[in-house]
Write an enzyme that holds these catalytic residues in place. Structure first.
Site, PDB file in Angstrom:
ATOM      1  N   LYS A 106       0.814  -1.193   0.000  1.00 17.73           N
ATOM      2  CA  LYS A 106       0.000   0.000   0.000  1.00 17.73           C
ATOM      3  C   LYS A 106       0.858   1.258   0.000  1.00 17.73           C
ATOM      4  CE  LYS A 106      -3.463  -2.181   3.004  1.00 17.73           C
ATOM      5  NZ  LYS A 106      -4.023  -2.169   4.378  1.00 17.73           N
ATOM      6  N   GLY A 107       2.083   1.127   0.506  1.00 21.46           N
ATOM      7  CA  GLY A 107       2.903   2.298   0.842  1.00 21.46           C
ATOM      8  C   GLY A 107       3.183   3.275  -0.286  1.00 21.46           C
ATOM      9  N   GLU A 114       8.025   2.151  -5.760  1.00 22.28           N
ATOM     10  CA  GLU A 114       8.057   1.620  -4.391  1.00 22.28           C
ATOM     11  C   GLU A 114       8.137   2.784  -3.395  1.00 22.28           C
ATOM     12  OE1 GLU A 114       7.407  -0.344  -2.159  1.00 22.28           O
ATOM     13  OE2 GLU A 114       8.813  -2.022  -2.149  1.00 22.28           O
ATOM     14  N   ASP A 115       7.702   2.546  -2.168  1.00 20.40           N
ATOM     15  CA  ASP A 115       7.777   3.612  -1.155  1.00 20.40           C
ATOM     16  C   ASP A 115       9.171   3.744  -0.571  1.00 20.40           C
ATOM     17  OD1 ASP A 115       7.654   1.185   0.212  1.00 20.40           O
ATOM     18  OD2 ASP A 115       6.075   1.811   1.607  1.00 20.40           O
ATOM     19  N   ASP A 167      14.699  -0.734   2.040  1.00 23.10           N
ATOM     20  CA  ASP A 167      15.402  -0.846   3.314  1.00 23.10           C
ATOM     21  C   ASP A 167      16.443  -1.970   3.174  1.00 23.10           C
ATOM     22  OD1 ASP A 167      16.124  -0.780   5.971  1.00 23.10           O
ATOM     23  OD2 ASP A 167      14.244  -1.579   6.737  1.00 23.10           O
ATOM     24  N   LYS A 175      17.045   3.613   2.474  1.00 15.10           N
ATOM     25  CA  LYS A 175      17.840   3.562   3.709  1.00 15.10           C
ATOM     26  C   LYS A 175      19.038   2.663   3.439  1.00 15.10           C
ATOM     27  CE  LYS A 175      14.284   2.435   6.628  1.00 15.10           C
ATOM     28  NZ  LYS A 175      13.576   2.256   7.922  1.00 15.10           N
ATOM     29  N   PHE A 201      12.768   4.863  11.388  1.00 18.27           N
ATOM     30  CA  PHE A 201      11.464   4.430  10.904  1.00 18.27           C
ATOM     31  C   PHE A 201      10.609   5.646  10.547  1.00 18.27           C
ATOM     32  CE2 PHE A 201       7.219   2.669  10.930  1.00 18.27           C
ATOM     33  CZ  PHE A 201       7.431   1.521  10.202  1.00 18.27           C
ATOM     34  N   VAL A 202      10.251   5.728   9.269  1.00 15.22           N
ATOM     35  CA  VAL A 202       9.508   6.898   8.794  1.00 15.22           C
ATOM     36  C   VAL A 202       8.052   6.551   8.480  1.00 15.22           C
ATOM     37  CG1 VAL A 202      11.505   8.152   7.909  1.00 15.22           C
ATOM     38  CG2 VAL A 202      10.369   6.489   6.452  1.00 15.22           C
ATOM     39  N   ASP A 220       3.130   3.690   6.574  1.00 12.00           N
ATOM     40  CA  ASP A 220       2.359   3.480   7.800  1.00 12.00           C
ATOM     41  C   ASP A 220       3.215   3.045   8.982  1.00 12.00           C
ATOM     42  OD1 ASP A 220       2.944   0.818   6.823  1.00 12.00           O
ATOM     43  OD2 ASP A 220       1.441   0.091   8.237  1.00 12.00           O
ATOM     44  N   ARG A 256      -0.745   6.954   7.166  1.00  7.57           N
ATOM     45  CA  ARG A 256      -0.541   7.016   5.706  1.00  7.57           C
ATOM     46  C   ARG A 256      -1.010   8.338   5.117  1.00  7.57           C
ATOM     47  NH1 ARG A 256       0.890   1.826   3.956  1.00  7.57           N
ATOM     48  NH2 ARG A 256      -0.109   0.106   5.035  1.00  7.57           N
TER      49      ARG A 256
HETATM   50  P1  5GP Z   1      12.798  -4.124   2.568  1.00 11.47           P
HETATM   51  O1  5GP Z   1      12.288  -5.391   1.983  1.00 11.47           O
HETATM   52  O2  5GP Z   1      13.574  -3.268   1.579  1.00 11.47           O
HETATM   53  O3  5GP Z   1      13.562  -4.349   3.841  1.00 11.47           O
HETATM   54  O4  5GP Z   1      11.566  -3.301   3.058  1.00 11.47           O
HETATM   55  C1  5GP Z   1      10.727  -2.662   2.194  1.00 11.47           C
HETATM   56  C2  5GP Z   1       9.359  -2.468   2.798  1.00 11.47           C
HETATM   57  O5  5GP Z   1       9.423  -2.363   4.238  1.00 11.47           O
HETATM   58  C3  5GP Z   1       8.792  -1.164   2.329  1.00 11.47           C
HETATM   59  O6  5GP Z   1       8.047  -1.342   1.147  1.00 11.47           O
HETATM   60  C4  5GP Z   1       7.943  -0.728   3.512  1.00 11.47           C
HETATM   61  O7  5GP Z   1       6.671  -1.298   3.391  1.00 11.47           O
HETATM   62  C5  5GP Z   1       8.629  -1.313   4.721  1.00 11.47           C
HETATM   63  N1  5GP Z   1       9.518  -0.344   5.390  1.00 11.47           N
HETATM   64  C6  5GP Z   1      10.865  -0.340   5.443  1.00 11.47           C
HETATM   65  N2  5GP Z   1      11.325   0.699   6.149  1.00 11.47           N
HETATM   66  C7  5GP Z   1      10.232   1.398   6.551  1.00 11.47           C
HETATM   67  C8  5GP Z   1      10.047   2.607   7.298  1.00 11.47           C
HETATM   68  O8  5GP Z   1      10.960   3.295   7.770  1.00 11.47           O
HETATM   69  N3  5GP Z   1       8.749   2.995   7.481  1.00 11.47           N
HETATM   70  C9  5GP Z   1       7.692   2.304   7.005  1.00 11.47           C
HETATM   71  N4  5GP Z   1       6.482   2.778   7.255  1.00 11.47           N
HETATM   72  N5  5GP Z   1       7.823   1.168   6.289  1.00 11.47           N
HETATM   73  C10 5GP Z   1       9.092   0.730   6.064  1.00 11.47           C
END
Ligand code: 5GP
Length: 174
Positions: A41-42, A97-98, A101, A129, A150-151, A157, A163
């Site tokens: 959803k992000g 993508e939002d 990480d 990040k 964490f944002v 969210d 959101r």
């Molecule tokens: P990854 O698979 O790259 O570790 O994580 C990606 C997903 O984790 C993002 O699409 C998001 O949904 C969630 N995520 C990672 N860091 C954050 C953050 O700081 N805040 C929020 N709200 N979601 C995050």
């Protein structure tokens, strides 16, 4: 957690940066059509604003992935909740993508979409990040790089809340 997010990027800063990305995408794909895959959803707020800044024919698709549950640390598992409905074979796919990480979500998604043989596939992300990156991920269009915090807001969210905030913020522990 208290409802007092600290502003990291305000509305105008985000708007201006998205306009720059849109112009760059328009330039890079000049004369071509693109299929934008919005990762729910992000990314829905970022994607809605970004496509308005792209001056090209666009077909919009949605995919829903989750890796976090209600926690603020990655579970390392990526679940597909909803798939795109259109074909992407031979198309220029731009995944929106939002936040990247660890990169595991996007790596899993790229593997999945690549198997459907798009002509090209690129990534646009609102946030990155770099500190916890574990996967081999290249972000073609990045709005902002941030520290390992964490944002929330602008589509992102915490436990399905925040959101709707028009800015990107950081939650302060109450
Ligand atoms: P990854 O698979 O790259 O570790 O994580 C990606 C997903 O984790 C993002 O699409 C998001 O949904 C969630 N995520 C990672 N860091 C954050 C953050 O700081 N805040 C929020 N709200 N979601 C995050």
């Amino acid at each position: 957690m208290d409802y007092h997010p600290e502003v990291l990027f305000d509305e105008l800063t985000i708007k201006n940066r998205i306009a720059e990305l849109g112009a760059q995408i328009t330039h890079d794909y000049a004369g071509q059509e693109i299929v934008v895959v919005c990762v729910l959803k992000g990314a829905f707020v970022f994607c809605a604003d970004l496509i308005k800044e792209i001056n090209l024919p666009i077909r919009l698709e949605f995919i829903s992935l989750s890796s976090y549950g209600d926690k603020t640390a990655s579970s390392g598992e990526v679940k597909k909740n909803l798939d795109i409905t259109g074909k992407i074979r031979g198309e220029n796919v731009l995944v929106v993508e939002d936040i990247v990480d660890t990169g595991l979500t996007i790596e899993t998604l790229f593997r999945d979409l690549s198997s459907r043989e798009p002509r090209t596939m690129k990534l646009a992300s609102l946030l990155f990040k770099p500190e916890k990156l574990k996967a081999d991920v290249d972000i073609d269009y990045l709005a902002f790089e941030i520290e390992d915090q964490f944002v929330i807001g602008f589509g992102l969210d915490y436990a399905q809340r925040y959101r709707e905030l028009p800015y990107i913020g950081v939650l302060n522990q109450a």
